[in-house]
Write a protein that holds these residues in place. Structure first.
Motif, PDB file in Angstrom:
ATOM      1  N   GLU A  85       0.724  -1.262   0.049  1.00 19.06           N
ATOM      2  CA  GLU A  85       0.073   0.160   0.111  1.00 19.06           C
ATOM      3  C   GLU A  85       0.714   1.431  -0.019  1.00 19.06           C
ATOM      4  N   HIS A  86       2.022   1.318   0.716  1.00 16.41           N
ATOM      5  CA  HIS A  86       2.965   2.580   0.687  1.00 16.41           C
ATOM      6  C   HIS A  86       3.601   2.612  -0.775  1.00 16.41           C
ATOM      7  N   GLU A  88       2.361   1.580  -3.893  1.00 13.04           N
ATOM      8  CA  GLU A  88       1.127   1.882  -4.619  1.00 13.04           C
ATOM      9  C   GLU A  88       0.856   3.555  -4.469  1.00 13.04           C
ATOM     10  N   LEU A  89       0.659   3.896  -3.049  1.00 10.78           N
ATOM     11  CA  LEU A  89       0.299   5.404  -2.930  1.00 10.78           C
ATOM     12  C   LEU A  89       1.428   5.976  -3.337  1.00 10.78           C
ATOM     13  N   GLU A 110      -8.017   7.360  -2.896  1.00 11.24           N
ATOM     14  CA  GLU A 110      -6.508   7.213  -1.818  1.00 11.24           C
ATOM     15  C   GLU A 110      -6.586   7.729  -0.465  1.00 11.24           C
ATOM     16  N   ASP A 113      -8.714   5.484   1.541  1.00 12.56           N
ATOM     17  CA  ASP A 113      -7.886   4.330   1.931  1.00 12.56           C
ATOM     18  C   ASP A 113      -6.783   4.671   3.038  1.00 12.56           C
ATOM     19  N   LEU A 114      -6.400   5.732   2.836  1.00  9.24           N
ATOM     20  CA  LEU A 114      -5.254   6.070   3.942  1.00  9.24           C
ATOM     21  C   LEU A 114      -5.771   6.288   5.281  1.00  9.24           C
ATOM     22  N   HIS A 117      -5.646   2.540   6.234  1.00 10.86           N
ATOM     23  CA  HIS A 117      -4.252   1.918   6.318  1.00 10.86           C
ATOM     24  C   HIS A 117      -3.735   2.545   7.765  1.00 10.86           C
TER      25      HIS A 117
END
Length: 157
Positions: A85-86, A88-89, A110, A113-114, A117
């Motif tokens: 995830e890190h 991809e963001l 995003e 989603d953060l 996360h």
């Protein structure tokens, strides 16, 4: 993060949480700038967000995550997706153009989603670290944080 396990009393976890809060605030400000039609300001805020996240991720991955992985294989199925995830963001933040409607839409997702996360880290991984890591591992994790944040000190209590 919960208020019961004492995570916020530990300097390193307290600082990771403060970085999460800074990231969420920057992301929210960028979304509000998009809502106001100020794409330039949104892009500036997103660039600040990317910089905060870069050092944050470096400290987490080289410090806390690495030490948890040393402690046991049971953490890999939880940590590995967080690292993905890190990446991809990071890739998206580097390539996006907030003047483009598709990137605006994805940026909003995003940001949502953060939040999820961060909850995975603060509500599960951080408390697990409190009961898993020993003193030497905390020292190593703190050294990684310092290496990721040159010239900065941990927050004062």
């Amino acid at each position: 993060m919960c208020q019961f396990c004492g995570c916020r009393d530990m300097p390193l976890l307290r600082d990771y949480t403060a970085e999460h809060e800074e990231a969420v605030n920057l992301a929210g400000d960028a979304v509000r700038a998009l809502d106001a039609g100020d794409h330039r300001r949104a892009a500036e805020l997103a660039a600040e967000l990317a910089a905060v996240l870069q050092s944050h991720w470096h400290g987490e991955e080289d410090g806390l995550f690495a030490q948890l992985l040393i402690s046991g294989d049971e953490f890999a199925p939880y940590i590995d997706p967080l690292v993905v995830e890190h990446r991809e963001l990071d890739d998206f933040l580097r390539s996006m153009d907030l003047a483009e409607s598709a990137d605006q839409k994805r940026f909003r997702q995003e940001v949502f989603d953060l939040h999820e996360h961060i909850a995975k880290e603060e509500d599960a991984l951080f408390p697990a670290s409190v009961t898993t890591l020993d003193g030497h591992q905390w020292d190593a994790a703190m050294t990684a944080w310092r290496n990721a944040h040159p010239g900065r000190d941990l927050l004062k209590s």
